[in-house]
Design a protein around this motif. Structure first.
Motif, PDB file in Angstrom:
ATOM      1  N   SER A 106      43.751 -32.717  46.668  1.00  0.00           N
ATOM      2  CA  SER A 106      42.727 -32.059  46.535  1.00  0.00           C
ATOM      3  C   SER A 106      42.287 -31.887  44.990  1.00  0.00           C
ATOM      4  CB  SER A 106      42.523 -30.686  47.142  1.00  0.00           C
ATOM      5  OG  SER A 106      43.737 -29.691  46.673  1.00  0.00           O
ATOM      6  N   GLU A 107      43.387 -31.575  44.261  1.00  0.00           N
ATOM      7  CA  GLU A 107      43.046 -31.464  42.714  1.00  0.00           C
ATOM      8  C   GLU A 107      42.597 -32.745  42.044  1.00  0.00           C
ATOM      9  OE1 GLU A 107      46.585 -28.027  42.555  1.00  0.00           O
ATOM     10  OE2 GLU A 107      46.978 -30.261  42.340  1.00  0.00           O
ATOM     11  N   TYR A 108      43.145 -33.777  42.673  1.00  0.00           N
ATOM     12  CA  TYR A 108      42.659 -35.300  42.132  1.00  0.00           C
ATOM     13  C   TYR A 108      41.116 -35.254  42.589  1.00  0.00           C
ATOM     14  CZ  TYR A 108      46.831 -37.297  40.753  1.00  0.00           C
ATOM     15  OH  TYR A 108      48.142 -37.628  39.991  1.00  0.00           O
ATOM     16  N   ASP A 109      40.660 -34.811  43.759  1.00  0.00           N
ATOM     17  CA  ASP A 109      39.380 -34.901  44.000  1.00  0.00           C
ATOM     18  C   ASP A 109      38.839 -33.987  43.329  1.00  0.00           C
ATOM     19  OD1 ASP A 109      39.901 -36.401  46.244  1.00  0.00           O
ATOM     20  OD2 ASP A 109      40.020 -34.925  47.741  1.00  0.00           O
ATOM     21  N   LYS A 110      39.037 -32.862  42.873  1.00  0.00           N
ATOM     22  CA  LYS A 110      38.073 -32.203  42.013  1.00  0.00           C
ATOM     23  C   LYS A 110      37.897 -32.634  40.736  1.00  0.00           C
ATOM     24  CE  LYS A 110      37.865 -27.510  39.917  1.00  0.00           C
ATOM     25  NZ  LYS A 110      38.383 -25.968  39.817  1.00  0.00           N
ATOM     26  N   ALA A 111      39.253 -33.217  40.175  1.00  0.00           N
ATOM     27  CA  ALA A 111      39.042 -33.896  38.741  1.00  0.00           C
ATOM     28  C   ALA A 111      37.736 -35.306  39.024  1.00  0.00           C
ATOM     29  CB  ALA A 111      40.423 -34.316  38.674  1.00  0.00           C
ATOM     30  N   LYS A 112      37.820 -35.831  40.023  1.00  0.00           N
ATOM     31  CA  LYS A 112      36.863 -36.782  40.312  1.00  0.00           C
ATOM     32  C   LYS A 112      35.479 -36.225  40.213  1.00  0.00           C
ATOM     33  CE  LYS A 112      35.987 -40.756  43.174  1.00  0.00           C
ATOM     34  NZ  LYS A 112      36.334 -41.654  44.325  1.00  0.00           N
ATOM     35  N   GLU A 113      35.383 -34.975  40.776  1.00  0.00           N
ATOM     36  CA  GLU A 113      33.981 -34.459  40.810  1.00  0.00           C
ATOM     37  C   GLU A 113      33.327 -34.267  39.629  1.00  0.00           C
ATOM     38  OE1 GLU A 113      34.230 -31.055  43.478  1.00  0.00           O
ATOM     39  OE2 GLU A 113      34.819 -32.368  45.009  1.00  0.00           O
ATOM     40  N   ILE A 114      34.353 -33.789  38.692  1.00  0.00           N
ATOM     41  CA  ILE A 114      33.969 -33.237  37.256  1.00  0.00           C
ATOM     42  C   ILE A 114      33.926 -34.312  36.244  1.00  0.00           C
ATOM     43  CG2 ILE A 114      34.631 -30.916  37.606  1.00  0.00           C
ATOM     44  CD1 ILE A 114      36.970 -31.255  35.984  1.00  0.00           C
ATOM     45  N   GLY A 115      34.264 -35.883  36.800  1.00  0.00           N
ATOM     46  CA  GLY A 115      34.170 -37.008  35.758  1.00  0.00           C
ATOM     47  C   GLY A 115      35.408 -36.896  35.031  1.00  0.00           C
ATOM     48  N   LEU A 116      36.635 -36.223  35.375  1.00  0.00           N
ATOM     49  CA  LEU A 116      37.994 -36.484  34.528  1.00  0.00           C
ATOM     50  C   LEU A 116      38.969 -37.295  35.143  1.00  0.00           C
ATOM     51  CD1 LEU A 116      39.794 -35.086  32.588  1.00  0.00           C
ATOM     52  CD2 LEU A 116      40.266 -33.354  34.137  1.00  0.00           C
ATOM     53  N   SER A 117      39.338 -38.390  34.598  1.00  0.00           N
ATOM     54  CA  SER A 117      40.275 -39.070  35.053  1.00  0.00           C
ATOM     55  C   SER A 117      41.654 -38.536  34.340  1.00  0.00           C
ATOM     56  CB  SER A 117      40.075 -40.562  34.380  1.00  0.00           C
ATOM     57  OG  SER A 117      41.078 -41.501  34.747  1.00  0.00           O
ATOM     58  N   VAL A 118      42.600 -38.347  35.277  1.00  0.00           N
ATOM     59  CA  VAL A 118      43.741 -37.852  35.134  1.00  0.00           C
ATOM     60  C   VAL A 118      44.986 -38.823  35.188  1.00  0.00           C
ATOM     61  CG1 VAL A 118      45.466 -36.091  35.799  1.00  0.00           C
ATOM     62  CG2 VAL A 118      42.937 -35.654  35.813  1.00  0.00           C
ATOM     63  N   GLU A 119      45.890 -38.943  34.238  1.00  0.00           N
ATOM     64  CA  GLU A 119      46.964 -39.810  34.300  1.00  0.00           C
ATOM     65  C   GLU A 119      48.376 -38.802  34.512  1.00  0.00           C
ATOM     66  OE1 GLU A 119      49.650 -42.741  31.519  1.00  0.00           O
ATOM     67  OE2 GLU A 119      47.567 -42.443  31.219  1.00  0.00           O
TER      68      GLU A 119
END
Length: 276
Positions: A87-100
């Motif tokens: 769900s946290e990765y989904d939120k990152a995707k929603e705001i255009g943030l690519s997380v490593e």
């Protein structure tokens, strides 16, 4: 005391220089897990010594706080002692943030009791029953006739969530929870100090916080030594992480690269964790 003082200096530096500065003078914000707070401070301090223009502010609050800050774009690095949720990765995707996900090292969650407690080891099933409040007296597990005082990290802690998943719930998908009389503590150090002063307390801490003031329990007959965490025989071990933007540059990129370099990993090891 030294680390607390240095952390205060770092945070003060952020307040004084974090607004309106040139890009190269931007303060790198690091927030999250209390478990890897000290090791992250150590890495940051060494990095700043080697790079005098770099400014880094390191603050705790728990893995959930750090990840939320990353998703709110109020931190550059989230320290976490649990993996990010889908769900946290989904939120990152929603705001255009690519997380490593960057594995900083490995930790063995260490069950601790008071030095005067005669119990020196417990199995995983029994630990689950203790922390669910199903076993409430030490005499039920070979100890004295006294009430067990269970200590847990608070709900913002990644260690709290990991321990609940793997011990309280036994690694299964269910709704089991910590017992109703569990005392929730704000930090690893708070748990250690309570166990040190309370003969009948039991709690858990990151292995980097372990010292001779308390006793580490064997779990399923295996002690939380560096060797046993490294060879994956200790049953309550996990990775600890930095979560960072995939697209990074300048001092932020250099800091992450330093953390996973042999020198950075030497600091991870010196703070009592297992290098990656």
């Amino acid at each position: 005391m030294k680390k607390t003082f240095l952390a205060s200096i770092l945070v003060l530096g952020a307040l004084l220089t974090g607004c309106g500065g040139a890009k190269e003078n931007k303060v790198i914000q690091v927030k999250g897990s209390d478990t890897i707070l000290n090791v992250t401070q150590g890495i940051s301090e060494e990095f700043m010594q080697k790079n005098p223009k770099a400014k880094i502010a390191v603050t705790g609050g728990g893995s959930g706080v750090g990840i939320s800050a990353l998703l709110n774009k109020t931190t550059d690095i989230a320290m976490a002692s649990r993996a990010m949720k889908s769900s946290e990765y989904d939120k990152a995707k929603e705001i255009g943030l690519s997380v490593e996900e960057v594995v900083l090292g490995f930790d063995g969650i260490t069950l601790i009791v008071n030095e005067k407690n005669p119990v020196k080891g417990l199995d995983s099933v029994t630990l689950g029953k203790i922390f669910r409040g199903e076993i409430t007296n030490w005499k039920e597990v070979g100890g004295e006739d006294a009430k067990i005082v269970t200590l847990s990290r608070d709900s913002s802690s990644g260690t709290h969530e990991f321990f609940k998943e793997h011990v309280v719930r036994g690694g299964e998908k269910n709704n089991l929870e910590y017992g109703p009389e569990t005392l929730y503590m704000p930090s690893n150090e708070a748990i250690k100090q309570e166990v040190k002063s309370n003969k009948y307390a039991i709690g858990y801490i990151g292995m980097g916080y372990m010292d001779n003031s308390v006793h580490a329990l064997a779990v399923d007959g295996i002690l939380p030594t560096k060797e046993n965490v490294s060879n994956k025989t200790y049953p309550i071990a996990r990775e600890v992480y930095w979560y960072v933007p995939s697209n990074r540059e300048g001092s932020l990129k250099e800091l992450v690269d330093f953390a996973v370099s042999p020198e950075g990993q030497g600091i991870v090891e010196s703070e009592g964790f297992i290098k990656r």
